[in-house]
Motif scaffolding. Structure first.
Motif, mmCIF file in Angstrom:
data_model
loop_
_atom_site.group_PDB
_atom_site.id
_atom_site.type_symbol
_atom_site.label_atom_id
_atom_site.label_comp_id
_atom_site.label_asym_id
_atom_site.label_seq_id
_atom_site.Cartn_x
_atom_site.Cartn_y
_atom_site.Cartn_z
ATOM 1 N N MET A 77 0.969 -1.156 0.149
ATOM 2 C CA MET A 77 -0.034 0.022 -0.009
ATOM 3 C C MET A 77 0.726 1.416 0.052
ATOM 4 O O MET A 77 0.355 2.142 -0.623
ATOM 5 C CB MET A 77 -0.895 0.048 1.361
ATOM 6 N N HIS A 78 2.094 1.076 0.621
ATOM 7 C CA HIS A 78 2.969 2.383 0.736
ATOM 8 C C HIS A 78 3.307 2.652 -0.790
ATOM 9 O O HIS A 78 3.462 3.814 -1.081
ATOM 10 C CB HIS A 78 4.188 2.084 1.558
ATOM 11 N N HIS A 79 3.565 1.545 -1.577
ATOM 12 C CA HIS A 79 4.039 1.982 -2.981
ATOM 13 C C HIS A 79 2.855 2.537 -3.714
ATOM 14 O O HIS A 79 3.254 3.431 -4.759
ATOM 15 C CB HIS A 79 4.683 0.886 -3.321
ATOM 16 N N ILE A 80 1.538 1.945 -3.542
ATOM 17 C CA ILE A 80 0.415 2.414 -4.301
ATOM 18 C C ILE A 80 0.253 4.025 -3.674
ATOM 19 O O ILE A 80 0.061 4.682 -4.767
ATOM 20 C CB ILE A 80 -0.814 1.615 -3.892
ATOM 21 N N ARG A 81 0.627 4.284 -2.670
ATOM 22 C CA ARG A 81 0.335 5.838 -2.115
ATOM 23 C C ARG A 81 1.377 6.696 -2.814
ATOM 24 O O ARG A 81 1.143 7.729 -3.384
ATOM 25 C CB ARG A 81 0.470 6.044 -0.628
ATOM 26 N N SER A 82 2.504 6.109 -2.822
ATOM 27 C CA SER A 82 3.649 6.872 -3.534
ATOM 28 C C SER A 82 3.532 7.039 -4.656
ATOM 29 O O SER A 82 3.940 7.960 -5.357
ATOM 30 C CB SER A 82 4.911 6.124 -3.213
ATOM 31 N N ALA A 83 2.971 5.867 -5.584
ATOM 32 C CA ALA A 83 2.685 6.002 -6.992
ATOM 33 C C ALA A 83 1.759 7.039 -7.429
ATOM 34 O O ALA A 83 1.487 7.723 -8.317
ATOM 35 C CB ALA A 83 2.275 4.758 -7.523
ATOM 36 N N ARG A 84 0.553 7.002 -6.334
ATOM 37 C CA ARG A 84 -0.331 8.262 -6.597
ATOM 38 C C ARG A 84 0.085 9.645 -6.574
ATOM 39 O O ARG A 84 -0.109 10.451 -7.408
ATOM 40 C CB ARG A 84 -1.484 8.046 -5.498
ATOM 41 N N ARG A 85 1.229 9.721 -5.427
ATOM 42 C CA ARG A 85 1.724 11.095 -5.329
ATOM 43 C C ARG A 85 2.578 11.318 -6.469
ATOM 44 O O ARG A 85 2.620 12.512 -6.934
ATOM 45 C CB ARG A 85 2.573 11.124 -3.959
ATOM 46 N N SER A 135 3.291 8.961 -19.609
ATOM 47 C CA SER A 135 3.472 7.531 -19.641
ATOM 48 C C SER A 135 3.705 6.841 -18.225
ATOM 49 O O SER A 135 2.919 5.782 -18.178
ATOM 50 C CB SER A 135 4.656 7.383 -20.566
ATOM 51 N N ASP A 136 4.353 7.547 -17.326
ATOM 52 C CA ASP A 136 4.545 6.921 -16.175
ATOM 53 C C ASP A 136 3.213 6.739 -15.431
ATOM 54 O O ASP A 136 2.919 5.909 -14.767
ATOM 55 C CB ASP A 136 5.595 7.527 -15.318
ATOM 56 N N HIS A 137 2.572 8.128 -15.412
ATOM 57 C CA HIS A 137 1.308 8.202 -14.710
ATOM 58 C C HIS A 137 0.287 7.021 -15.247
ATOM 59 O O HIS A 137 -0.415 6.350 -14.384
ATOM 60 C CB HIS A 137 0.846 9.581 -14.726
ATOM 61 N N ARG A 138 0.273 6.971 -16.832
ATOM 62 C CA ARG A 138 -0.824 5.933 -17.143
ATOM 63 C C ARG A 138 -0.452 4.487 -16.689
ATOM 64 O O ARG A 138 -1.169 3.851 -16.365
ATOM 65 C CB ARG A 138 -0.674 6.210 -18.676
ATOM 66 N N ASP A 139 1.011 4.311 -16.906
ATOM 67 C CA ASP A 139 1.345 2.879 -16.391
ATOM 68 C C ASP A 139 1.279 2.627 -14.897
ATOM 69 O O ASP A 139 0.585 1.510 -14.558
ATOM 70 C CB ASP A 139 2.865 2.688 -16.445
ATOM 71 N N LYS A 140 1.216 3.472 -14.137
ATOM 72 C CA LYS A 140 0.785 3.536 -12.595
ATOM 73 C C LYS A 140 -0.729 3.236 -12.348
ATOM 74 O O LYS A 140 -1.121 2.423 -11.618
ATOM 75 C CB LYS A 140 1.487 4.342 -11.753
ATOM 76 N N GLU A 147 -2.858 2.053 -14.545
ATOM 77 C CA GLU A 147 -3.098 0.893 -15.239
ATOM 78 C C GLU A 147 -2.864 -0.308 -14.164
ATOM 79 O O GLU A 147 -3.588 -1.194 -13.713
ATOM 80 C CB GLU A 147 -2.467 0.569 -16.475
ATOM 81 N N THR A 148 -1.738 -0.064 -13.636
ATOM 82 C CA THR A 148 -1.120 -0.948 -12.459
ATOM 83 C C THR A 148 -1.940 -1.099 -11.320
ATOM 84 O O THR A 148 -2.517 -2.215 -10.766
ATOM 85 C CB THR A 148 0.372 -0.647 -11.794
ATOM 86 N N LEU A 149 -2.595 0.214 -11.002
ATOM 87 C CA LEU A 149 -3.372 0.296 -9.905
ATOM 88 C C LEU A 149 -4.703 -0.514 -10.106
ATOM 89 O O LEU A 149 -5.267 -1.129 -9.335
ATOM 90 C CB LEU A 149 -3.625 1.828 -9.416
ATOM 91 N N ASP A 150 -5.178 -0.358 -11.246
ATOM 92 C CA ASP A 150 -6.472 -0.998 -11.722
ATOM 93 C C ASP A 150 -6.270 -2.451 -11.657
ATOM 94 O O ASP A 150 -7.120 -3.226 -11.127
ATOM 95 C CB ASP A 150 -6.866 -0.645 -13.154
ATOM 96 N N ILE A 151 -5.308 -3.025 -12.002
ATOM 97 C CA ILE A 151 -4.884 -4.334 -12.025
ATOM 98 C C ILE A 151 -4.688 -4.876 -10.660
ATOM 99 O O ILE A 151 -5.408 -6.009 -10.084
ATOM 100 C CB ILE A 151 -3.397 -4.799 -12.763
ATOM 101 N N ASP A 152 -3.846 -4.244 -9.541
ATOM 102 C CA ASP A 152 -3.832 -4.572 -8.442
ATOM 103 C C ASP A 152 -5.270 -4.535 -7.393
ATOM 104 O O ASP A 152 -5.534 -5.182 -6.624
ATOM 105 C CB ASP A 152 -2.748 -3.932 -7.711
ATOM 106 N N ARG A 153 -6.153 -3.568 -7.891
ATOM 107 C CA ARG A 153 -7.345 -3.462 -7.231
ATOM 108 C C ARG A 153 -8.082 -4.450 -7.649
ATOM 109 O O ARG A 153 -8.851 -5.197 -6.867
ATOM 110 C CB ARG A 153 -8.154 -2.203 -7.726
ATOM 111 N N GLY A 154 -8.115 -5.030 -8.989
ATOM 112 C CA GLY A 154 -8.874 -6.127 -9.502
ATOM 113 C C GLY A 154 -8.116 -7.411 -8.573
ATOM 114 O O GLY A 154 -9.135 -8.231 -8.440
ATOM 115 N N CYS A 155 -6.796 -7.538 -8.404
ATOM 116 C CA CYS A 155 -6.559 -8.672 -7.702
ATOM 117 C C CYS A 155 -7.067 -8.589 -6.120
ATOM 118 O O CYS A 155 -7.338 -9.647 -5.658
ATOM 119 C CB CYS A 155 -5.125 -8.574 -7.724
#
Length: 362
Positions: free
Chosen positions: A1-9, A106-111, A113-121
């Motif tokens: 979750m820390h990395h998810i919040r970091s990615a959001r920031r 590009s980095d934001h889109r990737d993150k 998309e990653t967040l959507d995948i992780d939320r789905g998981c």
């Protein structure tokens, strides 16, 4: 979750370069407008130099006005170079900001998309209908990165964006400072040039007035000398008539008969009168020749005065035309109306010294 919040920031910082891009583009446009605005003062300065090339004779001199005009041209050229350099720097910085924005997007889109995948998981459970066994799910995908690499990559993008935005802010401040400084320099030079123009006009008006006074005195001297010459010619004409009378009397008395042809008192008196008249006539002729020489000298002096007056009048009209042209620098184009429309007349202005110049040139 820390990395998810970091990615959001880090993802949210992707919007800041867009703001910097707009601000940078506006500052670049402002610099371009200022650069374009320098064409008018440059054209005016060159026009003034070209006009002053029409000065004649002794007035073709490198005076303070010409020096200030050349300084103005040099200042405008230096200003244009400085602004052009800042515009080039702004263009390069905009390109870099665009590149950073694209990288961040590009980095934001990737993150995202990653967040959507992780939320789905995260949402999957034992009752989820779409769970199934996969072939070799524990494999390490090609080109996968470590957590440190992921963090370094994101941090690099963030640091680069912040560095570029900082440099962009500093460049905007530098451009704004350059615009202000160059405008102040050109305004100061404009004031100095126009002060030199006004001072030069006052000097020429003073010289012009002195020349007109000398012309008036010379014309008066010529009139007086012409009157003296007329009196001398009348005196000479009378003396010649008297000499003719004496010659006629003497010649007539040579026809006295015989002993009557004697050298009497009348003979001696007429002879003395002839000698006196001849001396007087010679003196009058000498005075008349001297007076004619003096009159010729006065006419030559008058011609020089009038030529100098014409030069001064021409120079004043040219400098007045320059001053009128320079009003374009302070009067809006839509309100600009030329006050001097030719070199031989003025309109919409009463300029007493120049009016007399125009009469002389007409």
């Amino acid at each position: 979750m820390h990395h998810i919040r970091s990615a959001r920031r880090r993802g949210s910082s992707a919007m800041r370069p867009t703001t910097r891009l707009k601000a940078g583009a506006q500052m670049k446009e402002s610099a371009e407008k200022n650069l374009q605005a320098k064409n008018l003062p440059l054209d005016v300065a060159i026009e003034c130099l070209t006009l002053r090339d029409s000065r004649r004779d002794i007035d073709v001199v490198k005076d303070p006005v010409e020096e200030e005009l050349h300084k103005e041209v040099e200042a405008i050229d230096a200003t244009k170079k400085a602004l052009q350099q800042k515009i080039s720097q702004a263009f390069e910085k905009l390109c870099l900001l665009q590149e950073v924005r694209q990288q961040l997007n590009s980095d934001h889109r990737d993150k995202m998309e990653t967040l959507d995948i992780d939320r789905g998981c995260l949402s999957l459970n034992l009752k989820s209908p779409n769970i199934s066994l996969k072939i070799n799910p524990t494999r390490v995908p090609d080109n996968s990165s470590s957590l440190q690499q992921w963090d370094d990559f994101s941090q690099f993008n963030k640091n680069r964006a912040e560095a570029e935005m900082k440099e962009a802010t500093e460049l905007r401040e530098a451009i704004a400072l350059t615009i202000a400084e160059t405008n102040n320099e050109l305004e100061a030079q404009r004031v100095a040039t126009e002060f030199a123009f006004r001072k030069r006009l006052r000097e020429m008006e003073k010289v012009y007035s002195e020349l007109k006074w000398q012309e008036k005195n010379t014309l008066q001297e010529i009139a007086e000398l012409q009157e003296d010459i007329r009196h001398l010619e009348e005196d000479l004409h009378r003396k010649l008539l008297n000499l003719k009378l004496c010659h006629t009397r003497l010649e007539s008395r040579t026809y006295r008969p015989n002993v009557e042809l004697c050298r009497d008192q009348a003979q001696y008196g007429l002879t003395d009168e002839v000698h006196q008249l001849e001396e007087t006539i010679a003196a009058l002729k000498q005075k008349l020749a001297q007076a004619q020489d003096a009159l010729d000298a006065l006419y030559k002096h008058l011609a020089r005065l009038q030529a100098d007056i014409a030069c001064k009048a021409n120079s004043m009209l040219l400098d007045t035309k320059c001053m009128d042209t320079r009003r374009k620098l302070t009067v809006p184009a839509e309100k600009f109306m030329p006050e001097v429309d030719t070199f031989t007349r003025t309109t919409n202005r009463t300029l007493s010294p120049l009016k007399s110049c125009q009469l002389d040139l007409a």
